[in-house]
Design an enzyme around this catalytic site. Structure first.
Site, short mmCIF file in Angstrom:
data_model
loop_
_atom_site.label_atom_id
_atom_site.label_comp_id
_atom_site.label_asym_id
_atom_site.label_seq_id
_atom_site.Cartn_x
_atom_site.Cartn_y
_atom_site.Cartn_z
N ASP A 1 -64.22 -6.99 77.21
CA ASP A 1 -62.91 -6.35 77.01
C ASP A 1 -62.03 -6.50 78.25
OD1 ASP A 1 -61.07 -5.02 75.43
OD2 ASP A 1 -61.70 -3.04 76.11
N GLY B 1 -56.54 -9.07 77.40
CA GLY B 1 -55.10 -8.87 77.20
C GLY B 1 -54.46 -8.27 78.44
N ARG B 2 -55.11 -7.24 78.99
CA ARG B 2 -54.55 -6.58 80.19
C ARG B 2 -54.55 -7.52 81.39
NH1 ARG B 2 -58.35 -1.76 79.80
NH2 ARG B 2 -59.18 -3.07 78.13
N TRP B 3 -55.57 -8.36 81.47
CA TRP B 3 -55.63 -9.33 82.57
C TRP B 3 -54.36 -10.20 82.56
CZ3 TRP B 3 -55.40 -14.57 83.28
CH2 TRP B 3 -55.88 -15.08 84.49
N ARG C 1 -50.75 -12.62 76.22
CA ARG C 1 -52.15 -12.19 76.11
C ARG C 1 -53.11 -13.36 75.90
NH1 ARG C 1 -53.42 -7.02 74.82
NH2 ARG C 1 -55.09 -7.75 73.49
N HIS D 1 -57.29 -14.45 76.94
CA HIS D 1 -58.39 -14.89 76.09
C HIS D 1 -58.94 -16.24 76.56
CE1 HIS D 1 -57.84 -11.53 73.51
NE2 HIS D 1 -56.66 -11.91 73.04
N TRP E 1 -59.19 -7.57 63.01
CA TRP E 1 -58.26 -8.12 62.00
C TRP E 1 -56.94 -7.37 62.00
CZ3 TRP E 1 -59.53 -12.65 59.99
CH2 TRP E 1 -60.87 -12.98 59.84
N LEU F 1 -82.56 -20.16 76.93
CA LEU F 1 -81.76 -18.94 76.81
C LEU F 1 -81.25 -18.86 75.37
CD1 LEU F 1 -80.03 -16.68 78.34
CD2 LEU F 1 -78.25 -18.40 78.53
N ARG G 1 -69.95 -3.02 79.17
CA ARG G 1 -68.57 -3.16 78.70
C ARG G 1 -67.65 -3.29 79.90
NH1 ARG G 1 -65.38 -0.62 73.77
NH2 ARG G 1 -63.35 -1.59 74.19
N SER H 1 -67.12 0.88 70.48
CA SER H 1 -66.26 0.15 69.53
C SER H 1 -67.06 -0.56 68.43
CB SER H 1 -65.37 -0.85 70.28
OG SER H 1 -64.56 -0.17 71.22
C1 IPE Z 1 -64.00 -4.48 71.44
O1 IPE Z 1 -62.79 -4.52 72.09
C2 IPE Z 1 -64.18 -5.71 70.59
C3 IPE Z 1 -64.46 -6.95 71.30
C4 IPE Z 1 -64.65 -7.06 72.60
C5 IPE Z 1 -64.55 -8.11 70.48
P1 IPE Z 1 -61.47 -3.88 71.48
O2 IPE Z 1 -60.42 -4.05 72.50
O3 IPE Z 1 -61.22 -4.43 70.13
O4 IPE Z 1 -61.90 -2.36 71.33
P2 IPE Z 1 -61.01 -1.03 71.28
O5 IPE Z 1 -59.96 -1.23 70.23
O6 IPE Z 1 -60.41 -0.85 72.66
O7 IPE Z 1 -61.98 0.06 70.97
C1 IPE Z 2 -61.17 -8.34 74.34
O1 IPE Z 2 -59.99 -8.29 75.07
C2 IPE Z 2 -61.26 -9.56 73.49
C3 IPE Z 2 -61.16 -9.30 72.04
C4 IPE Z 2 -61.09 -8.14 71.49
C5 IPE Z 2 -61.17 -10.47 71.18
P1 IPE Z 2 -58.74 -7.49 74.52
O2 IPE Z 2 -57.85 -8.45 73.79
O3 IPE Z 2 -59.15 -6.30 73.75
O4 IPE Z 2 -58.04 -7.07 75.89
P2 IPE Z 2 -57.34 -5.70 76.18
O5 IPE Z 2 -58.31 -4.61 75.90
O6 IPE Z 2 -56.11 -5.62 75.32
O7 IPE Z 2 -57.00 -5.79 77.66
MG MG Z 3 -59.49 -4.36 74.24
#
Ligand code: IPE
Ligand code: IPE
Ligand code: MG
Length: 225
Positions: free
Chosen positions: A11, A14-16, A24, A28, A60, A121, A172, A180
């Site tokens: 996780d 996006g914030r990175w 965003r 990824h 989704w 692995l 996490r 999550s």
């Molecule tokens: C959890 O991250 C799902 C994955 C890393 C694929 P999310 O960003 O979707 O989780 P929430 O919404 O913060 O709980």
């Molecule tokens: C996790 O990063 C990757 C997926 C859920 C696919 P996020 O996209 O949730 O990143 P944040 O939490 O918005 O920073």
């Molecule tokens: Mg996230």
């Protein structure tokens, strides 16, 4: 002790990107580099299985453009099958793959088949994975089998993770302190580590500090130590 199986909730992508005033999707993209790095680190430090939460059943609900970009990334990953073959890595997928585009499903099947006998692995990718969906699917499998009395082993064998050991450690990144919908049953006795480091920044130093933290934990499984 080194954990034999580490499961990562990747996780913070996006914030990175947002912190750098980038779209965003760049987060990824960098996140896939971290996944590759962590695969190498897992092999280097003697971890036998590593699971990555790549796309949840709840993801989704994101904008279609972001979902499409994530699928683009999955396609690139699936195209790079030779990288994993060369590293003697076995790939598995967990989640409801049938809801994914046909070409991705076919590429996943191919990757599993072509890496099946590798054993340095095991890399497990959770794709369209959610624990509630997994449990519903397991219950349906058990109903179809005609079983009248179900025990723990029957449930274990009906989950997407059948034949994969439970994670010793769930990590996490990204600062949120929740699971999550990830491996809820399988992590019943896992150690949990939450770090503020955003997934694209998760490097060897962070990996080693997670191993160190794990080795300081005392696992008791309900008993006395
Ligand atoms: C959890 O991250 C799902 C994955 C890393 C694929 P999310 O960003 O979707 O989780 P929430 O919404 O913060 O709980
Ligand atoms: C996790 O990063 C990757 C997926 C859920 C696919 P996020 O996209 O949730 O990143 P944040 O939490 O918005 O920073
Ligand atoms: Mg996230």
């Amino acid at each position: 002790m080194t954990p034999s199986h580490i499961a990562f909730i990747m996780d913070g992508n996006g914030r990175w990107a947002e912190r750098r005033h980038l779209p965003r999707k760049y987060g990824h993209k960098m996140g896939t580099k971290t996944l590759e790095r962590v695969v190498d680190l897992a092999a280097k430090y003697g971890v036998k299985t590593v699971t990555f939460y790549a796309f949840s059943t709840e993801n989704w609900s994101r904008p279609q453009a972001e979902i499409d970009y994530l699928f683009t990334i999955f396609r690139i990953f699936l195209d790079e099958i030779d990288k994993y073959k060369d590293k003697d890595v076995r790939i598995r997928f967990i989640g409801n793959l049938t809801k994914l585009p046909d070409d991705i499903v076919a590429a996943c099947d191919k990757m599993v088949a072509e890496t099946m006998s590798n054993d340095a692995l095991t890399v497990v990718i959770a794709l369209n994975y959610g624990s509630w969906e997994e449990i519903a699917s397991a219950v349906n499998t058990l109903i179809e089998s005609g079983k009248k009395d179900v025990d723990k082993q029957d449930i274990v064998d009906a989950l997407y993770t059948r034949e994969i050991p439970f994670p010793d450690l769930v990590v996490r990144t990204g600062g949120e302190v929740r699971l999550s919908n990830f491996l809820l049953l399988q992590s019943a006795y896992s150690e949990l580590i939450f770090t503020d480091i955003l997934w694209p920044d998760f490097d060897e130093k962070a990996f080693c500090s997670v191993l160190e933290e794990y080795s300081s934990r005392e696992r008791k499984y309900g008993g006395l130590k």
